[in-house]
Design an enzyme around this catalytic site. Structure first.
Site, PDB file in Angstrom:
ATOM      1  N   GLU A  86       0.833  -1.209   0.000  1.00 15.88           N
ATOM      2  CA  GLU A  86       0.000   0.000   0.000  1.00 15.88           C
ATOM      3  C   GLU A  86       0.866   1.257   0.000  1.00 15.88           C
ATOM      4  OE1 GLU A  86      -3.797  -0.502   2.127  1.00 15.88           O
ATOM      5  OE2 GLU A  86      -3.248   1.344   3.150  1.00 15.88           O
ATOM      6  N   GLU A  89       1.955   1.772  -3.446  1.00 13.05           N
ATOM      7  CA  GLU A  89       0.806   2.288  -4.210  1.00 13.05           C
ATOM      8  C   GLU A  89       0.656   3.792  -3.947  1.00 13.05           C
ATOM      9  OE1 GLU A  89      -2.534   0.007  -2.862  1.00 13.05           O
ATOM     10  OE2 GLU A  89      -3.638   0.283  -4.720  1.00 13.05           O
ATOM     11  N   CYS A 106      -8.319  -2.464   4.362  1.00 14.16           N
ATOM     12  CA  CYS A 106      -8.229  -3.680   5.197  1.00 14.16           C
ATOM     13  C   CYS A 106      -9.473  -3.952   6.023  1.00 14.16           C
ATOM     14  CB  CYS A 106      -6.985  -3.677   6.059  1.00 14.16           C
ATOM     15  SG  CYS A 106      -6.570  -2.098   6.703  1.00 14.16           S
ATOM     16  N   SER A 126      -7.379   1.395  -2.098  1.00 11.89           N
ATOM     17  CA  SER A 126      -6.167   0.621  -2.363  1.00 11.89           C
ATOM     18  C   SER A 126      -6.607  -0.716  -2.944  1.00 11.89           C
ATOM     19  CB  SER A 126      -5.421   0.394  -1.045  1.00 11.89           C
ATOM     20  OG  SER A 126      -4.523  -0.678  -1.187  1.00 11.89           O
ATOM     21  N   LYS A 165     -15.527 -10.144   8.462  1.00 12.31           N
ATOM     22  CA  LYS A 165     -14.433 -10.908   7.849  1.00 12.31           C
ATOM     23  C   LYS A 165     -14.938 -12.242   7.286  1.00 12.31           C
ATOM     24  CE  LYS A 165     -10.770  -8.240   8.554  1.00 12.31           C
ATOM     25  NZ  LYS A 165      -9.901  -7.794   7.459  1.00 12.31           N
ATOM     26  N   GLU A 173     -13.758 -12.907  -5.557  1.00 12.44           N
ATOM     27  CA  GLU A 173     -12.513 -12.342  -6.084  1.00 12.44           C
ATOM     28  C   GLU A 173     -11.332 -12.562  -5.128  1.00 12.44           C
ATOM     29  OE1 GLU A 173     -15.374 -10.891  -5.643  1.00 12.44           O
ATOM     30  OE2 GLU A 173     -15.233  -8.911  -4.745  1.00 12.44           O
TER      31      GLU A 173
HETATM   32 FE1  SF4 Z   1     -13.580  -3.332  10.210  1.00 17.01          FE
HETATM   33 FE2  SF4 Z   1     -13.972  -5.707  11.300  1.00 17.01          FE
HETATM   34 FE3  SF4 Z   1     -12.016  -4.125  12.203  1.00 17.01          FE
HETATM   35 FE4  SF4 Z   1     -14.595  -3.491  12.635  1.00 17.01          FE
HETATM   36  S1  SF4 Z   1     -13.481  -5.247  13.452  1.00 17.01           S
HETATM   37  S2  SF4 Z   1     -12.966  -2.099  12.010  1.00 17.01           S
HETATM   38  S3  SF4 Z   1     -15.576  -4.213  10.732  1.00 17.01           S
HETATM   39  S4  SF4 Z   1     -12.161  -5.061  10.170  1.00 17.01           S
END
Ligand code: SF4
Length: 388
Positions: A86, A89, A106, A126, A165, A173
């Site tokens: 990143e 980038e 992320c 990104s 997640k 993808e």
């Molecule tokens: Fe994003 Fe999950 Fe982190 Fe919350 S816990 S900020 S939804 S990655």
């Protein structure tokens, strides 16, 4: 069971995966590899009566090994790698002047929100996959090759602070050669339940180390778990690359803390300036993005985390009782565990991680190379339906 709601950020996409993980561990044909996000170590102990704000990294590793995982890796390694990709980038966009500001990618809650509500700004995101997706892709390529193993036999499990997640890992993808980068995601609470089910005495576990090649990380990686952390980690590396000078004070305090929208201006020795903005919570993200969309102010780099406070208080983290929360801000307490871990590290800049240097030499060639694009980068889609 699976419960899909109309939550636009996917944070409420709740599916329990404990049984699937046990099944994989008990399957003799499978090689099951686990990785843990930076925020897990700052909260898991709470499930076992350890005070809020205590980092339990070594005991967590020991517990995962006793659960039967074949390798215990750290998502922090690919957080360092994210900074390399990143950061590069960002430098190339600063040079070309295209698709600025660069926006972090992320947090899948934030990504999904952007795909629904800011489709005109998707080119600003990104192209980096999130760190655990990068690690999943590398486990099934670089690591499988090193171990002379069929990647189809490998099951990749991520311990993550949120259910968003789980949604992310199922995205088509985020796969390579027909194999999903990450097969299963467990939240911190699900991991705690597995440890309890297995009858492991967590408090009395020894402190153990992660396995390599994905076990070594810098202080810059662990701060990904808290709002402002990705921006701070990126600035530590980008400063040194662009200026060719050693950064003496690595703490960018302007991007720390709980203010909803934080700004930092970084002056480089060559007279160049990087304007960054950090937003946590999607209401604050809207405020920051609307300023950019309306052209009111020019920024180069934007970090967004969907959860107020960042991942330390993600929806899959331990639930602290409301009486305790009346007197304490758990976001600050967990963040202090993260910053203490950063301070305790000898290496605090991602580009100084020797295993990062090694993986570029052995496999990825260079940041943003064709190979790294194949394994570590992705693209985004405009979304209309909330449940997709
Ligand atoms: Fe994003 Fe999950 Fe982190 Fe919350 S816990 S900020 S939804 S990655």
């Amino acid at each position: 069971g699976q419960c899909i709601t109309a939550c636009p950020v996917g944070a409420l996409y709740e599916k329990e995966n404990i049984k699937d993980v046990w099944k994989a561990i008990y399957d003799k044909e499978k090689y099951v590899v686990v990785q843990t996000a930076p925020a897990i170590r700052a909260a898991l102990g709470e499930e076992f009566g350890i005070p809020v704000g205590t980092s339990v990294t070594g005991k967590m590793v020991a517990a995962l090994r006793r659960l039967g995982f074949d390798k215990v890796f750290d998502t922090d390694f690919t957080a360092d790698l994210t900074i390399m990709e990143e950061g590069t980038e960002l430098i190339s966009r600063l040079t070309s002047g295209e698709n600025l500001p660069l926006m972090t990618s992320c947090c899948p809650g934030w990504i999904k929100f952007a795909e629904h509500f800011y489709p005109d700004m998707l080119d600003n995101l990104s192209t980096c996959k999130s760190p655990h997706e990068m690690e999943g892709a590398l486990i099934k390529s670089y690591f499988a090759e090193k171990m002379a193993m069929d990647p189809k036999k490998i099951v990749t499990v991520s311990i993550m602070p949120c259910t968003a997640k789980k949604f992310e890992s199922a995205r088509g993808e985020l796969s390579n050669d027909g194999l999903q980068d990450v097969d299963l995601v467990l939240t911190t609470r699900e991991l705690a339940r597995m440890i309890k089910e297995a009858g492991i005495d967590f408090e009395n576990l020894p402190v153990e180390e992660f396995d390599n090649p994905f076990g070594e990380s810098t202080g810059a990686a662990v701060i990904f778990g808290v709002t402002g952390g990705v921006a701070e980690a990126a600035l530590r590396t980008v400063f040194e690359i662009l200026s060719g000078k050693e950064l003496e004070t690595v703490n960018y305090t302007a991007v720390r803390g709980l203010e909803g929208v934080k700004e930092a201006v970084i002056e480089l020795p060559n007279g160049m300036t990087i304007n960054s903005i950090v937003a946590h919570g999607l209401g604050n993200a809207r405020k920051a993005l609307d300023v950019v969309r309306n052209g009111e102010k020019q920024y180069h780099f934007i970090e967004v985390m969907a959860c107020p406070g960042g991942c330390v208080t993600g929806g899959g983290q331990p639930i602290v009782d409301s009486e305790y929360r009346m007197d304490h801000d758990i976001r600050l307490q967990r963040a202090s565990a993260i910053y203490a871990e950063d301070e305790s590290k000898v290496l605090r800049k991602s580009h100084k991680n020797p295993y990062i240097t090694k993986i570029y030499e052995e496999f990825l060639e260079a940041p943003n190379s064709e190979v790294s694009h194949k394994h570590l980068h992705t693209h985004y889609v405009k979304r209309e339906k909330f449940w997709k």
